[in-house]
Structure formats: C-alpha cells, structure tokens
Enzyme design. Structure first.
Site, PDB file in Angstrom:
ATOM      1  CB  THR A  46      -0.886   0.030   1.703  1.00  0.00           C
ATOM      2  OG1 THR A  46      -1.337  -0.589   1.234  1.00  0.00           O
ATOM      3  CG2 THR A  46      -1.903   1.197   1.705  1.00  0.00           C
ATOM      4  CE1 TYR A 108     -17.095   0.266  -3.874  1.00  0.00           C
ATOM      5  CE2 TYR A 108     -17.529  -1.634  -5.208  1.00  0.00           C
ATOM      6  CZ  TYR A 108     -18.371  -1.001  -5.256  1.00  0.00           C
ATOM      7  OH  TYR A 108     -19.002   0.173  -5.960  1.00  0.00           O
ATOM      8  CE1 TYR A 134      -1.901  -5.413   5.499  1.00  0.00           C
ATOM      9  CE2 TYR A 134      -1.637  -4.584   2.890  1.00  0.00           C
ATOM     10  CZ  TYR A 134      -1.439  -4.262   3.924  1.00  0.00           C
ATOM     11  OH  TYR A 134      -1.657  -2.947   4.528  1.00  0.00           O
ATOM     12  NE  ARG A 139      -4.399   1.494   3.304  1.00  0.00           N
ATOM     13  CZ  ARG A 139      -3.882   2.814   2.839  1.00  0.00           C
ATOM     14  NH1 ARG A 139      -4.197   3.357   2.113  1.00  0.00           N
ATOM     15  NH2 ARG A 139      -2.794   3.777   3.373  1.00  0.00           N
ATOM     16  CE  LYS A 162       1.773  -4.610   6.484  1.00  0.00           C
ATOM     17  NZ  LYS A 162       1.615  -3.563   5.071  1.00  0.00           N
ATOM     18  CB  ILE A 205       5.417  -5.403   7.233  1.00  0.00           C
ATOM     19  CG1 ILE A 205       5.840  -7.317   6.406  1.00  0.00           C
ATOM     20  CG2 ILE A 205       5.514  -4.173   5.362  1.00  0.00           C
ATOM     21  CD1 ILE A 205       4.925  -7.185   5.703  1.00  0.00           C
TER      22      ILE A 205
END
Length: 297
Positions: A46, A108, A134, A139, A162, A205
C-alpha cells in the site's frame, strides 16, 4: 519463514516532478534501508501507492529493486485484487522471481469468511511462490477473522499473515494461540510492534523503516530477544514521529520525512497529496528532536 522474521520495509515509490517513477531516488532508498539493517523488502505494498501505478510500472519497479538489491535481501511482492478468477490467471502467468507474495484481502466486494477462505486458497494453489495474507480492514472494509486465518494456515503455500485488524492486538493474540508453529505472524502497524511481538508475533512490515530503518530494526530485534525494556524505550522515542507521519495519510508523511533526509521530493500521485507545510515543519522539528534521544538517529 525465518527469512521474513524481523523487519520488512514497505518501500515507497519516489516520483519525479512530472510524477514518473524516480529510479535514482528508489536506488537511494533501497541502499538506505539495506544499510539500516532491515531484513527484507516489500515491493508494491500500500505504501508504494500501488493503486496509482500501472501493471507495467509495477513490474518495472520490481525488476529495478531486484537489480539494485546489493545485499540480496528477500523480496516480497504485493500482488492482490478483488477478482479471484482474474488474480488466478495473473498468478499462473507470473514469471518474475520473488521470495513471496503479499496478498491483500479482497476490497469493496465485502465477502463472507467462506468467500475469503476460498479466494486465498485459489490464489495459493496458483501462486508459484508462497503467499503472505494481508488483513487490513480499515482499507478493505473486510476483516478476516482469526478462525479463517488459522484455517488458511494449513495450506502448504500460505506461510503467514501481515495482520493490521485494528488499534489493539486482540485478534493477533488469538491467531498466535492457534496458528501452526511455522506460521509467520507479522504486524502491519508500526505503533503496535512491541505488544505484537510480546504475544507471539515475529516482526513488522514497516512504513517508518523507509526513513528510520536502523531505529525500527533495533526495536524489533530487541523485542524478539525479549529485551522489552529497551524495546519500549525505543518505541517511546518514535511515538511522536509515528503520529506525525500518519496524520495526513500514508505515505504522505513518510515521503515528507524522506525528503528531509535527502531521498525524493515528497511528491505523490492524486488522489493523494503532499504533506502540508505545517506537517512538514512538525516532522522536521521532531526529526531534530530524535537526535537528543539516546540511541536514536
């Protein structure tokens, strides 16, 4: 798993004034973080502003990072999406040599837990190298719960996660209790590194490691050695800077900090914008303040 234990850095993508990729600054950045002691590089996370790079640019950046990776650090490539069939086809055609893939939860669509499990299993079946899950619901609007993570951990080509599910490590703690011994649990939040490692995590990370690689690496290494008092001191030293670099979004703040230390120009591609003058000044003052803190800068 051991090659991804410690500090990974989610590399930013520096841009020229015309917003083309600034490869000179990217080489500076790779050298900076490598010399700073990070354990592996994450390309096209990202923080790289990956939504605004074309597929061609993403591969060109990956190839360039590999070409300037003088310490031969392991490379994780961010390669996710919300169309399972399309992603499977892309994985089957992927030919670049990387050490693992970082695969974000589908965004989404807001799939169920069963949908998430089937999505990741399909990608893991197709991927030529291991994948790291992840989970970042702030987000994606989709939280992959601990039960699903533990189920996916049984897949031979899924080696870790992550985890960035919120402002606490409650979900990470449940994963840590139930995951296989060889499963990687790494933090996706710089400010939660210490509690994350305390409950059984293996590192981070990191965003701030772009600019302060040795500081974050030292913190993580101390925590992994269970030197929690020293790790806490280092975490406290970085607390104010972390608050600043995320205050106007990511990677806005860390690009401003990188510009202050001589890497890049702070430019971002819309819809992201450069740090405000006020934020740049606050970051500058805090960076100077770090000089006075024992063991930092």
């Amino acid at each position: 798993m051991d090659k991804f234990r410690g500090t990974g850095v989610a590399l930013v993508t520096p841009f020229n004034d015309d917003l083309s990729v600034d490869y000179k600054s990217l080489e500076q950045l790779v050298n900076h973080v490598s010399d700073g002691g990070v354990d592996y590089l994450v390309v096209m996370g990202t923080t790289a502003e990956s939504p605004t790079l074309t597929g061609k640019e993403k591969l060109e950046v990956l190839r360039f990072v590999k070409s300037v990776n003088k310490k031969n650090l392991p490379i994780v490539y961010g390669f996710g999406g919300n169309d399972t069939q399309a992603m499977v086809k892309k994985y089957l055609k992927f030919e670049e040599d990387v050490d693992a893939f970082l695969v974000v939860c589908p965004y989404y669509n807001k799939p169920s837990q069963r949908g998430l499990q089937l999505h990741y299993e399909a990608i893991a079946d197709a991927a030529p190298k291991p994948i790291i899950l992840y989970n970042v619901p702030k987000r994606t609007s989709c939280n992959m719960n601990a039960k699903t993570v533990v189920a996916l951990a049984q897949h031979p080509n899924i080696i870790g996660i992550k985890e960035a599910s919120g402002d606490t490590v409650i979900q990470a703690e449940e994963i840590a209790r139930k995951m296989p011994d060889d499963f990687l649990l790494t933090s996706g939040d710089d400010d939660l590194v210490l509690p994350f490692i305390r409950i059984g995590g293996h590192g981070v990370i990191s965003v701030i490691a772009n600019a302060l690689p040795s500081q974050m690496s030292d913190l993580v290494n101390a925590a992994l050695k269970e030197n929690y008092a020293e790790a806490k001191r280092m975490a406290n030293d970085m607390e104010d800077m972390l608050g600043l670099i995320f205050s106007e979004g990511n990677p806005t703040g860390v690009k401003a900090l990188l510009q202050l230390i001589g890497i890049g120009n702070g430019k971002l591609r819309l819809p992201l914008v450069e740090a405000s003058t006020d934020l740049v000044e606050q970051i500058r003052k805090e960076y100077e303040n770090l000089d006075t803190k024992k063991g930092v800068v």
